[in-house]
Design a protein around this motif. Structure first.
Motif, short mmCIF file in Angstrom:
data_model
loop_
_atom_site.label_atom_id
_atom_site.label_comp_id
_atom_site.label_asym_id
_atom_site.label_seq_id
_atom_site.Cartn_x
_atom_site.Cartn_y
_atom_site.Cartn_z
N THR A 270 0.83 -1.20 0.00
CA THR A 270 0.00 0.00 0.00
C THR A 270 0.87 1.25 0.00
O THR A 270 0.53 2.25 -0.64
N SER A 271 1.99 1.18 0.72
CA SER A 271 2.93 2.30 0.79
C SER A 271 4.32 1.83 0.39
O SER A 271 4.70 0.68 0.65
N VAL A 272 5.07 2.73 -0.24
CA VAL A 272 6.44 2.38 -0.65
C VAL A 272 7.47 3.34 -0.08
O VAL A 272 8.67 3.10 -0.18
N VAL A 273 7.00 4.45 0.54
CA VAL A 273 7.94 5.41 1.09
C VAL A 273 7.22 6.23 2.17
O VAL A 273 6.01 6.46 2.10
N GLY A 274 7.98 6.64 3.20
CA GLY A 274 7.38 7.47 4.23
C GLY A 274 8.09 7.34 5.56
O GLY A 274 9.14 6.71 5.67
N THR A 275 7.49 7.93 6.58
CA THR A 275 8.10 8.02 7.90
C THR A 275 8.04 6.68 8.63
O THR A 275 7.03 5.99 8.62
N SER A 276 9.16 6.37 9.31
CA SER A 276 9.24 5.10 10.02
C SER A 276 10.26 5.21 11.15
O SER A 276 10.86 6.27 11.37
N TRP A 277 10.42 4.11 11.88
CA TRP A 277 11.49 3.95 12.87
C TRP A 277 12.33 2.75 12.46
O TRP A 277 11.84 1.85 11.77
N GLU A 278 13.57 2.71 12.90
CA GLU A 278 14.43 1.58 12.57
C GLU A 278 13.80 0.26 13.01
O GLU A 278 13.85 -0.74 12.30
N VAL A 279 13.18 0.24 14.18
CA VAL A 279 12.61 -1.00 14.68
C VAL A 279 11.48 -1.49 13.78
O VAL A 279 11.32 -2.69 13.56
N LEU A 280 10.71 -0.58 13.19
CA LEU A 280 9.63 -0.99 12.30
C LEU A 280 10.19 -1.55 11.00
O LEU A 280 9.68 -2.55 10.46
N ARG A 281 11.21 -0.90 10.49
CA ARG A 281 11.85 -1.39 9.26
C ARG A 281 12.39 -2.80 9.48
O ARG A 281 12.24 -3.67 8.62
N LYS A 282 12.98 -3.04 10.63
CA LYS A 282 13.57 -4.35 10.90
C LYS A 282 12.49 -5.42 11.11
O LYS A 282 12.72 -6.60 10.84
N PHE A 283 11.31 -5.01 11.58
CA PHE A 283 10.24 -5.98 11.78
C PHE A 283 9.73 -6.57 10.47
O PHE A 283 9.08 -7.61 10.48
N THR A 284 10.01 -5.91 9.37
CA THR A 284 9.57 -6.45 8.09
C THR A 284 10.33 -7.71 7.71
O THR A 284 9.87 -8.49 6.91
#
Length: 395
Positions: A260-274
């Motif tokens: 649904t989204s390909v770019v935007g605001t995040s935290w490192e921990v959320l990126r790693k959860f992927t």
């Protein structure tokens, strides 16, 4: 793909932190000095020495910050039983502390100045917290969230940047600017995810600092009425290219993994959860906002000696590091990074010792009428004005 070192409870923690954060002054994330920011606040006394432990300490905290794994040893060592209540929002945390039933809270930047100005938290004696010493990262000390009128009000426990996350299978070149999330002609229009909270206004202000210098914004949390209006105008334009707004961490992860989204605001921990190497994250050339929660002590604390003991215990490298790993952030006490290979890997992942990384990060802070950029010829907008303005963004 390196081994994921985050615990299951960290997912609950990131969901809770969706409403948290902290602060900065005109020099983002750098160590403070002098008397710090000056605001009107009650002149409360500072505890001079420790007395006998009272037998308990009552803490309001974000999920993942106070767990049995480390409270049991604290109780065994001190006799202070830890009674924890998890808060879901900063507003809830403020309300709970004002009841007088709690001794400590893990305050976030959209709450800290409210608590200080309201006389709800007391200044701290660092001599009673020896673990908060030379190993604490310089860039997390004496910031707006804990250094007010020359007094320390908070003991930071960790930090993180609000990164620009992107799906590298779609965004094939590493972004250098936030422009792909703000400009209406972005090639990723309709696939941009944005944070859903009034504090996100600071992200718009940060972008305007770099791209519309005539507005005179020097600190994204110090906006006069005209500057706030400009930030809101930018946010309303961004609304047209936003795929969805997120405050729930699991929803943000699903938005990226589901496409649904390909770019935007995040935290490192959320990126790693992927758990997918195609999701990358950067701090672009404009810088970024960020967060750094801190332990703060209630002015009405009934158990101040146990409260001080907890702040010292939780600032030790072992415990502060355990909290950081449990949640997914850079620990405040960098001595943790040298304990073992797993600790070093975590610190490397979250830039714990990389002050250059955090140099251009503006930690969340509560907007107040006193302009945090040092201006005295205007009145800046406060958090209530930001909250009211945010309600107009999404229509």
């Amino acid at each position: 793909m390196r081994k994921k070192i985050l615990t299951v409870s960290a997912m609950a923690a990131v969901a809770a932190l969706a409403f948290s954060g902290c602060s900065s002054t005109e020099e983002p994330a750098s160590g403070g000095g002098g008397d710090g920011v000056k605001i009107d606040a009650p002149d409360l006394p500072i505890q001079e020495k420790l007395g006998d432990y009272e037998g308990e300490v009552n803490i309001v905290a974000w999920a993942g910050y106070v767990e049995d794994a480390w409270t049991e040893k604290f109780t065994a060592d001190t006799g202070c039983v830890v009674n924890r209540r998890v808060a879901g929002t900063s507003d809830e945390m403020v309300q709970l502390v004002r009841t007088g039933d709690y001794d400590l809270l893990s305050a976030s930047g959209d709450a800290s100045l409210r608590l200080i100005a309201g006389g709800d938290v007391q200044p701290l004696n660092l001599d009673l917290i020896p673990n908060f010493g030379d190993d604490i990262a310089e860039g997390i000390k004496q910031q707006t969230y804990d250094w007010i009128n020359g007094k320390t009000y908070g003991i930071p426990l960790g930090r993180g940047a609000n990164i620009l996350q992107y799906d590298s299978s779609v965004v094939t070149e590493t972004p250098t600017s936030w422009d792909i999330t703000w400009e209406t002609d972005s090639p990723y229009a309709g696939k941009v995810i944005a944070y859903d909270a009034p504090i996100y206004i600071a992200d718009a202000a940060l972008y305007l600092m770099a791209h519309e210098p005539d507005l005179g914004i020097k600190n994204p949390y110090a906006l006069d009425e005209d500057q706030l209006a400009a930030a809101i105008d930018l946010l309303k334009k961004q609304n047209g290219i936003v795929s969805e707004y997120w405050s729930d961490a699991s929803a943000q992860i699903t938005s990226f993994t589901g496409g649904t989204s390909v770019v935007g605001t995040s935290w490192e921990v959320l990126r790693k959860f992927t758990e997918d190497d195609k999701f990358k994250g950067v701090v672009p050339e404009e810088g970024a906002t960020g967060w750094a929660d801190a332990w703060m002590m209630a002015a009405k604390s009934k158990n101040p000696n146990c409260a001080y003991a907890w702040m010292d215990y939780a600032s030790s490298p072992e415990v502060d590091g355990a909290i950081a790993m449990n949640f997914g952030m850079a620990p405040a006490n960098t001595a943790f990074c040298d304990l073992n290979d797993e600790a070093k890997a975590h610190c490397d992942d979250y830039h714990a010792k990389d002050e250059a990384y955090f140099k251009n990060v503006w930690f969340w802070t509560t907007p107040v009428e006193t302009c945090l950029d040092g201006r005295t010829d205007v009145t800046c907008t406060n958090f209530q004005q930001w909250t009211d303005a945010w309600l107009t963004v999404k229509g």
